[in-house]
Every structure is written in C-alpha cells, then in structure tokens.
Design a protein around this motif. Structure first.
Motif, PDB file in Angstrom:
ATOM      1  N   LEU A  27     102.957  68.033  15.807  1.00  0.00           N
ATOM      2  CA  LEU A  27     102.837  67.406  14.486  1.00  0.00           C
ATOM      3  C   LEU A  27     101.423  66.878  14.253  1.00  0.00           C
ATOM      4  O   LEU A  27     100.880  67.014  13.143  1.00  0.00           O
ATOM      5  N   THR A  28     100.817  66.301  15.275  1.00  0.00           N
ATOM      6  CA  THR A  28      99.449  65.802  15.137  1.00  0.00           C
ATOM      7  C   THR A  28      98.482  66.951  14.878  1.00  0.00           C
ATOM      8  O   THR A  28      97.583  66.855  14.025  1.00  0.00           O
ATOM      9  N   PHE A  29      98.655  68.057  15.590  1.00  0.00           N
ATOM     10  CA  PHE A  29      97.771  69.214  15.409  1.00  0.00           C
ATOM     11  C   PHE A  29      97.878  69.775  13.997  1.00  0.00           C
ATOM     12  O   PHE A  29      96.862  70.021  13.332  1.00  0.00           O
ATOM     13  N   PHE A  30      99.104  69.967  13.505  1.00  0.00           N
ATOM     14  CA  PHE A  30      99.277  70.539  12.178  1.00  0.00           C
ATOM     15  C   PHE A  30      98.806  69.576  11.080  1.00  0.00           C
ATOM     16  O   PHE A  30      98.258  70.009  10.058  1.00  0.00           O
ATOM     17  N   ASN A  31      99.018  68.288  11.281  1.00  0.00           N
ATOM     18  CA  ASN A  31      98.493  67.320  10.317  1.00  0.00           C
ATOM     19  C   ASN A  31      96.970  67.355  10.285  1.00  0.00           C
ATOM     20  O   ASN A  31      96.358  67.262   9.210  1.00  0.00           O
ATOM     21  N   TRP A  32      96.368  67.476  11.457  1.00  0.00           N
ATOM     22  CA  TRP A  32      94.909  67.552  11.516  1.00  0.00           C
ATOM     23  C   TRP A  32      94.408  68.807  10.807  1.00  0.00           C
ATOM     24  O   TRP A  32      93.458  68.752  10.026  1.00  0.00           O
ATOM     25  N   LYS A  33      95.042  69.953  11.042  1.00  0.00           N
ATOM     26  CA  LYS A  33      94.617  71.194  10.407  1.00  0.00           C
ATOM     27  C   LYS A  33      94.841  71.141   8.895  1.00  0.00           C
ATOM     28  O   LYS A  33      94.037  71.656   8.120  1.00  0.00           O
ATOM     29  N   PHE A  34      95.939  70.508   8.485  1.00  0.00           N
ATOM     30  CA  PHE A  34      96.284  70.481   7.074  1.00  0.00           C
ATOM     31  C   PHE A  34      95.383  69.538   6.287  1.00  0.00           C
ATOM     32  O   PHE A  34      94.962  69.835   5.172  1.00  0.00           O
ATOM     33  N   PHE A  35      95.074  68.377   6.896  1.00  0.00           N
ATOM     34  CA  PHE A  35      94.319  67.358   6.170  1.00  0.00           C
ATOM     35  C   PHE A  35      92.820  67.407   6.447  1.00  0.00           C
ATOM     36  O   PHE A  35      92.062  66.698   5.786  1.00  0.00           O
ATOM     37  N   SER A  36      92.392  68.185   7.431  1.00  0.00           N
ATOM     38  CA  SER A  36      90.966  68.158   7.797  1.00  0.00           C
ATOM     39  C   SER A  36      90.072  68.602   6.648  1.00  0.00           C
ATOM     40  O   SER A  36      88.968  68.080   6.470  1.00  0.00           O
TER      41      SER A  36
END
Length: 304
Positions: free
Chosen positions: A290-299
C-alpha cells in the motif's frame, strides 16, 4: 609536470573520499546497529517462525511450510479483522487530517495566548494511551458518562457506545482522532508557516478571496506535508492495537478486533506463535504494498 601533479591530486581526493566514507560508516554505526538488532533480526525471525508450528512454553518447533498462511486466509475471523482494520483506517486517516488541518488554519495567526492554545491542542498526543483509553471508557458510560449526560441535555437517548456493534468502532475512531490530531496540526502548522507571505500578497493584489487563497496557494504548497501525513497515518492505523485492547478488547462480537489485536491474542494468549507470525508477515506485506502504490500514485502530484 602538470600531468603528474593532476594525478597526485586525484589520488589524494580518492584517498580523502575513502577516509570520509569510513568515518561516515563509523559514525552511523551506533544508530544502525540497534536497528539491525531490534528491528531487522526480529522481522527475519518472524518470517522464519511463520513457516513453523512453534510452542513457546515447551520450546518445540515443527516445520509446516505455508500451512499458517493457508489457515489465515481460510479463517473467517482473520477476514473480519482485515475488514475492521480497513474500516478503522478509512475512518481515522481522513478525519485526523481534516481536523488537524482545520486546527492548524485556526492557530496559524498571532495573538495573545496563541502558544498556550497550541500546547493545549497538542496535549492529547502526549497523553498515555492507556490512561486516555480508560478515561474515555468512563466518558462513554451509558448512565453516568459525560457523553451520555450531554446527549440527555439535547433530548437524545444515551447509547452503550462501546458495547454496541454499530457504535463501538466509530467511538474508537473518534478517540483515536482526538489523540492524534494534535500531531497532525503541528506538522500542518509548520508547513503553513513555511509558505512565503509574498505569495498571498500577490494573490490578494489580483483580487483573490480567502477560499481562492486556500485552493490555489495553501493546499497545493502543502501537498508534500499532506502526502507524508497520509502515509504515516495509514501505516499507524493499520497497526492499531492499544486503544482497541483498552476500550473494547476487540468486542462486541469481534466488531473492533484488528489484525494486530489478533496477532497479540494468538501469540501470547493462545500460544500459536507460528500462526501469529504469519499474520504479522501478511500485515507487513500489505503495508509495504500500500505504501509503494500510494507513493507511485501521489508522487507526480508532489512536483510543482
């Protein structure tokens, strides 16, 4: 001559660089060593235990492969804990961020007593979770609790908040927000005070109102702060345990039990260390994904 001098200078710089690297590793060793001993090694140990049937009392261990993981995903209670944990996360993270941001906006000004107010708003963060949970249990008492007495003044019938399947989780979320919003407020306040006043002055000259200042200047410039608070809030909420243990013990009817709460019960009450370790590994993987996908989505939104 110039070539030889340049070569010696490059060798000197390389030696200096190696010396700096050695000193850097030496200086960070006191911080890295406890991390390896108390974090990395226990994580590796939990991963290993998740493939075994381990009895801590008799110190017996039997390799069973992925049986613990299969049992976890076949277990209806484990699926219930996942649903409860996600429900807590969805309720807690947006509310704590919204309340914290609102409080920061209100306190981002100068007047007499502002320091006292900021400290008062931050005080719940410093309060012991156990003491706070016990205090809120009394506040939620259906007969003599202050919450029930306040509702009676408005003609509302008091509820048994912590023993009702419909109100127990909202009550826990509300207390968690009350405890955490002070930290969110402080970080948002630091972000607000880091925005140059010249941006606001230029926008006011162009005729922008308060809402436009908030929408086009304040909120976009606080995106990195919001992203950080969202990630940290999500990680913390997925690991919620203390408030649940103190206020409801996972009840009523497992409506507030969470993944970490079940990990604790299986490990230290039912002595199923391997099964508890498997649940912990599943939680670890879920948080990482979840942290990885949030980072990719919001970066992309962090780029000005």
């Amino acid at each position: 001559m110039a070539v030889g001098t340049t070569s010696r200078f490059q060798e000197f710089r390389a030696e200096l660089r190696r010396s700096e690297v050695k000193w850097a590793y030496t200086l960070i060793l006191p911080a890295v060593l406890p991390l390896l001993i108390f974090t990395v090694l226990p994580v590796l140990g939990a991963i290993g235990l998740s493939f075994t049937q381990f009895d801590a009392f008799s110190a017996t261990m039997r390799w069973i492969g992925t049986d613990n993981y299969g049992e976890a995903f076949r277990n209806d209670l484990f699926r219930t804990t996942i649903r409860n944990t996600l429900q807590f996360t969805v309720g807690f993270v947006p509310l704590s961020m919204a309340v914290g941001f609102s409080a920061a906006m209100l306190l981002n000004r100068r007047f007499r007593g502002i320091s006292f107010l900021r400290g008062a708003y931050y005080l719940p963060v410093l309060t012991s979770t156990i003491a706070m949970g016990i205090a809120w249990m009394w506040l939620f008492q259906p007969q003599v609790g202050l919450v029930s007495l306040a509702l009676k003044l408005f003609g509302v019938t008091p509820k048994d908040w912590l023993n009702s399947p419909f109100t127990a989780m909202p009550a826990v979320i509300g207390v968690a927000v009350w405890k955490a919003f002070g930290g969110t407020m402080l970080i948002y306040l630091a972000g607000l005070q880091g925005i140059p006043e010249t941006y606001y002055d230029a926008a006011k000259v162009d005729g922008c109102g308060r809402f436009q200042l908030l929408r086009y200047i304040t909120w976009p410039l606080l995106r990195p702060v919001t992203f950080y608070l969202f990630i940290i809030g999500m990680i913390d909420s997925l690991q919620v345990f203390d408030l649940v243990m103190i206020m409801t013990e996972g009840g009523p009817a497992f409506r507030t039990t969470t993944i970490v709460h079940q990990i604790y019960l299986n490990a230290f009450k039912f002595n199923q260390m391997g099964y508890a370790s498997a649940m912990a590994v599943v939680l670890f993987i879920a948080i990482a994904v979840l942290t990885f996908f949030n980072w990719k989505f919001f970066s992309s939104s962090l780029e000005y």
